[in-house]
Design a protein around this motif. Structure first.
Motif, PDB file in Angstrom:
ATOM      1  N   PRO B 128     -30.165  -4.181  30.873  1.00 39.75           N
ATOM      2  CA  PRO B 128     -30.116  -4.981  29.647  1.00 39.75           C
ATOM      3  C   PRO B 128     -28.882  -5.888  29.568  1.00 39.75           C
ATOM      4  O   PRO B 128     -28.953  -6.962  28.976  1.00 39.75           O
ATOM      5  CB  PRO B 128     -30.098  -3.934  28.536  1.00 39.75           C
ATOM      6  N   PHE B 130     -27.696  -7.549  31.903  1.00 37.49           N
ATOM      7  CA  PHE B 130     -28.068  -8.759  32.604  1.00 37.49           C
ATOM      8  C   PHE B 130     -28.844  -9.692  31.679  1.00 37.49           C
ATOM      9  O   PHE B 130     -28.622 -10.890  31.637  1.00 37.49           O
ATOM     10  CB  PHE B 130     -28.896  -8.398  33.834  1.00 37.49           C
ATOM     11  N   ARG B 131     -29.759  -9.114  30.909  1.00 33.93           N
ATOM     12  CA  ARG B 131     -30.545  -9.943  29.985  1.00 33.93           C
ATOM     13  C   ARG B 131     -29.638 -10.587  28.940  1.00 33.93           C
ATOM     14  O   ARG B 131     -29.810 -11.746  28.585  1.00 33.93           O
ATOM     15  CB  ARG B 131     -31.579  -9.071  29.274  1.00 33.93           C
ATOM     16  N   VAL B 132     -28.670  -9.815  28.436  1.00 31.00           N
ATOM     17  CA  VAL B 132     -27.754 -10.368  27.428  1.00 31.00           C
ATOM     18  C   VAL B 132     -26.987 -11.539  28.029  1.00 31.00           C
ATOM     19  O   VAL B 132     -26.841 -12.595  27.413  1.00 31.00           O
ATOM     20  CB  VAL B 132     -26.772  -9.282  26.929  1.00 31.00           C
TER      21      VAL B 132
END
Lengths: 427, 278, 286
Positions: B128, B130-132
């Motif tokens: 997550p 990485f997504r942020v």
């Protein structure tokens, strides 16, 4: 300097650093690969870039070489983020096909180029469309050190054709020289999976092979057991070089062959550091022999097509790319005969473009490879059909088999378990 | 202490010293070996791996500079470290001042909440995070990586600065405020200057953390490489050229060595500040 | 106590902001992802506890957890060795200053640098085997033999981190009043008794701190070493949780599964972390 001034300078510095992170506004085509930093391959990538840029003024190609052993991890993050490269380099087989969802189907866009290319099957989706265009033709073949053969009393012009021959050669090398018979020059199991594939091809019937391609062959089947039994012989008889060390995909093995510390090396036919060009450079031209994978329990004369080939590396276009037309042109440049000629000369690559005359390759080993390509090759490599999870497990158990810490039964069981799990998951 | 020992005990000390000496040699040997290796040509290493080079050469360093472009990696590491350290110092000193010297609602709760950051290492939130990073547009940004470093290395910094500032007498702050200083002025004129020893320690520790990081860097930067990622990548591309790898290791370790040498004592002081009742 | 104006919260806002954005939100999001089957390309498919069920029967995950237990078992060395070294340095063993400086050196090196150096030294034809060969012991493939690989990684990890523990123990030792030791001396205590009955009990809080910090190091700081030295191999001999999570999310594109592993790792780290925060609070709190 007053503190207010310091603060202002600090902020200016931060702002200027932030701006360095923004990319240029002209068109940039971002290309990811895991090969362009190899000295032998660099000229090929350079000529593609310069030819393409000349034909498309205002467009810059940004070629980014990712580390080879984390390439698919980094690519995974790009796919996850739906941004990054326009064009990506991929290995043929499941490594590419697993990522088909993120790639643009290319059959229509390359309709004019496809008739001139070979090696397309390894980039083919289940529905028949292609997700990448192959740049090279690749396969596994044995290279041997002629000096070592001579020292062992073997005839360097007559390499083993059958498994029995191979056994005899290894026994001789082991007895009469201080060299090992074969080397797997790396620790992550990549060579092992290639060896398994070549033994399998030398052993299996066409039916079994087709079954494997359809993922219908269990790892615990008799046919597979037979292959592993042969690999086990190699291990148990002490034919393999001790303490295989490096993680770099190929280079340790080539050093070991070149130094005469081993007799045979399972290498590749095109462009890799363990293909004929680098092997010859390191070992000395005239000292490198090339041999087809031996026929196992079969008559070599009746089964000449023992060199499996398919597309080695290929370029694909990412679905999120906003430069898809430019990407198509870029790839067409990459498979053109001009670029392919550079690939051949500098890296010893075997291009996918059939219109290229291969007679330019005139070193001893090159000639033999080209000869085998013509007479004894068959389309589709077993190793390209390893399912990703099975391949990872195979690499792992390979390491343990080589050090004698796992039995063949346990190894096959554990890969088969992975296979069953994947089948269940896909449902 | 030494004068208090009996004769047998003194012998024990000498034996202990000998063993400790061996251990000390093992901590020094690897970098020396690596340095010597970096001065060899590839052939030299293959033939005599472990002796002094017969004809030492700097060719590997030249290759590192030109082919591997280690200069670029160095620059990238420098940029992300600079941003990261700046952020950590700023965030930690601001929070540390407030949490130690000022009184407000939820003060303790906020302090412990921030400390729980220590329980959430990168590995646990890789996916997550990485997504942020992507959503915030920090992907492939060196400044962005510095910001992420700021986020990850501040909990310890906050603890350090808060505990350090709490050793300063509260009269200082009160006196300044009675004189009409605003909170910001107290921070800028009193806390920052007084906080120098701890800030220096924190700067050193954070510099090491940022410079040596590889995991977060692999997540955020896909084009540019920091030095450590570059060195890790070497084994894939140039794996057989051991002297070349050795030269890159030396280049990677060099900036850290003077930090170690000069500020050894400072770090010792910093640990005392952080871990012993102030 | 006088309450401050709202302005005060601005001072803790950056810290809180970073915490929420880069730690809290990902933590919550990760927990949510862990209930899905997701490859990052197509939309996630919600599978409830499916990933966790799979974890229970996944041989690779089990091997990873087993490795973690194996490493944790060596914890006494990670703590005991630095403790002894610190005590001797404190007792001013000849050369103490030099040793203290030397032991701290590995701390400043990154795990990549350390891992790279040792992967050269531990090669089958490398320095260690040459050294060992002088004593006529046969060469060992330290990083390639499943029997030794994890041990090799553990030893290198200890090498990398013990200096920090030595320093922490040293600072703890400075809190022992020298008078107590002198008094014990006068009472006739010998060295062993002094170390065992006085010094170590008085160091208890520091020992606890080092135990907790070392555990967290083991759980979260071995990635670089594994990545460079063994790549997790041979087989799964050197897989540790963070490395496996890294593989799952990258090479296998199984983000949901990786998230489930992350949540599991988080629970373990959180338990240890709570202990750490408690200890730090005993040392000092606002």
């Amino acid at each position: 300097m007053s503190s207010a001034l310091k603060l202002k300078l600090m902020m200016a510095l931060v702002a200027s650093l932030a701006s360095t992170a923004v990319f240029a506004d002209d068109k940039t085509l971002v290309v990811w690969d895991f090969k362009s930093s190899e000295p032998l391959m660099k000229p090929y990538f350079d000529i593609i870039k310069s030819t393409f840029e000349k034909a498309h003024p205002g467009v810059t190609v940004e070629e980014i070489a990712q580390p080879a052993d984390t390439y698919y991890t980094v690519l995974g993050t790009a796919i996850n983020a739906q941004q990054g490269p326009d064009v990506v380099l991929l290995n043929g087989g499941n490594l590419a096909i697993d990522r088909a969802d993120a790639l643009v189907p290319l059959k229509d866009k390359f309709a004019d180029t496809i008739p001139n290319l070979v090696g397309l099957t390894s980039f083919q989706r289940t529905d028949g469309d292609y997700i990448a265009m192959p740049l090279t033709v690749q396969g596994s073949i044995w290279y041997y050190n002629k000096d070592v053969y001579k020292s062992a009393g073997l005839d360097p012009s007559k390499p083993p054709q059958t498994w029995t021959d191979f056994e005899a050669a290894c026994t001789a090398i082991k007895a009469k020289t201080s060299a090992s018979c074969v080397t797997f020059g790396n620790k992550d199991g990549t060579d092992f999976i290639n060896v398994i594939a070549t033994i399998a091809h030398g052993m299996w019937s066409a039916d079994t092979r087709a079954k494997f391609f359809k993922h219908d062959l269990a790892w615990t089947s008799d046919e597979m057991r037979g292959v592993f039994a042969k690999a086990k012989e190699m291990i148990d008889n002490g034919w393999i070089e001790n303490g295989v060390n490096s993680y770099s995909p190929y280079t340790d093995a080539v050093n070991i062959l070149a130094g005469g510390r081993t007799g045979n090396l399972l290498g590749l036919i095109s462009d890799a550091p363990n293909s004929w060009k680098n092997v010859e450079d390191m070992t000395g031209e005239g000292n490198v022999g090339v041999a087809l994978p031996p026929a196992v329990d079969k008559d070599p004369a009746a089964n000449p097509k023992r060199l499996e080939v398919d597309g080695g590396i290929g370029f694909a276009i990412t679905k999120w790319s906003t430069n898809q037309d430019l990407a198509v042109d870029f790839i067409k440049t990459a498979v053109s005969t001009e670029a392919a000629a550079v690939l051949m000369q500098s890296a010893g690559g075997l291009p996918s473009n059939t219109k290229l005359d291969l007679s330019g390759l005139n070193s001893e080993a090159a000639k033999q490879v080209v000869n085998f390509l013509g007479c004894c090759s068959v389309d589709g490599r077993i190793k390209s059909y390893y399912v990703t999870a099975e391949r990872a497990e195979l690499q792992r158990v390979g390491q343990l088999l080589i050090t004698g810490q796992m039995s063949v039964d346990d190894a096959l069981q554990s890969i088969e378990q992975v296979r069953q799990k994947e089948i269940a998951r896909k449902k | 202490m030494r004068t208090l020992l009996s004769a047998t005990e003194r012998r024990v000390m000498w034996v202990a010293s000998a063993i400790m000496m061996l251990l000390a040699l093992t901590t020094i040997y690897p970098i020396i070996f690596t340095f010597i290796t970096s001065l060899k040509s590839t052939k030299d290493f293959i033939r005599h791996g472990f002796s002094i080079p017969t004809s030492p050469t700097l060719e590997k360093y030249a290759t590192a500079w030109s082919t591997i472009k280690i200069g670029e990696y160095f620059l990238n590491s420098a940029i992300v470290t600079l941003v990261g350290v700046f952020l950590v110092l700023a965030v930690s000193s601001l929070a540390g001042f407030a949490l130690s010297q000022l009184h407000f609602r939820f003060r303790r709760a906020i302090f412990y909440l921030l400390l729980t950051g220590l329980m959430i290492p990168v590995q646990v939130i890789m996916v997550p995070l990485f997504r942020v990073v992507v959503e915030l547009g920090l992907l492939n940004s060196r400044v962005g990586l510095g910001v992420v470093y700021g986020a990850f290395f501040s909990p310890f910094g906050i603890y350090l600065m808060t505990s350090y500032y709490s050793t300063l007498p509260s009269e200082l702050v009160e006196a300044a405020r009675v004189d009409g200083a605003s909170l910001w002025q107290v921070y800028w004129r009193v806390m920052l200057p007084l906080g120098r020893p701890a800030l220096l320690t924190l700067a050193i520790l954070t510099t090491l953390s940022c410079w040596n990081d590889v995991l977060i860097s692999l997540l955020v930067l896909q084009h540019d490489r920091t030095l450590m990622v570059g060195i890790a990548a070497l084994r894939g591309e140039f794996g057989a050229d051991i002297p070349l790898i050795a030269s890159c290791v030396v280049i990677g370790a060099t900036p850290v060595i003077p930090v170690y040498l000069i500020f050894q004592r400072k770090i010792l002081g910093g640990i005392i500040v952080g871990s012993v009742k102030g | 106590m006088k309450r401050e104006s709202i302005f005060v919260y601005l001072f803790v806002l950056p810290a809180l902001g970073l915490f929420v954005i880069f730690r809290l939100i990902p933590l919550v999001a990760g927990s949510v992802f862990s209930f899905s089957d997701w490859n990052g390309i197509v939309d996630p498919r919600w599978i409830g506890l499916g990933n966790y069920a799979e974890l229970l029967t996944d041989p690779v995950f089990q091997a990873t957890m087993l490795n973690t237990v194996k490493v944790l078992i060596t914890l006494p060395i990670w703590v005991g060795l630095p403790l002894l070294l610190a005590i001797f340095i404190y007792l001013e063993v000849p050369g103490a200053r030099v040793y203290r400086a030397a032991y701290f050196f590995p701390i400043v090196l990154s795990s990549i640098i350390i891992g790279t150096m040792f992967s050269i030294i531990l090669r089958f034809d490398g320095t260690l085997n040459q050294f060992v060969g002088l004593a006529h012991i046969p060469a060992v493939d330290w990083l390639g033999d499943g029997r030794y690989a994890l041990l090799a990684v553990i030893l290198v990890a200890i090498w990398a981190h013990f200096g920090m523990s030595v320093l922490i123990f040293l600072s703890g030792l400075t809190t022992i009043p020298p008078e107590i030791i002198e008094a014990a001396r006068i009472d006739g205590a010998n060295l062993t008794q002094i170390i065992w009955r006085i010094v170590i009990p008085m160091l208890r809080p520091t020992i606890e701190l080092v135990v907790v910090m070392t555990t967290i190091t083991i759980l979260t700081s071995m990635f670089g070493l594994i990545y460079v030295m063994t790549g997790g191999g041979p087989g799964t001999a050197t897989y540790m949780p963070e490395f496996l999570i890294w593989l799952m999310q990258g090479q296998f594109n199984r983000l949901g599964y990786a998230s489930a592993m992350s949540v599991t790792l988080f629970v373990v780290v959180a338990l240890v972390g709570i202990a750490q925060i408690r200890l730090m609070r005993n040392q000092w709190s606002p």
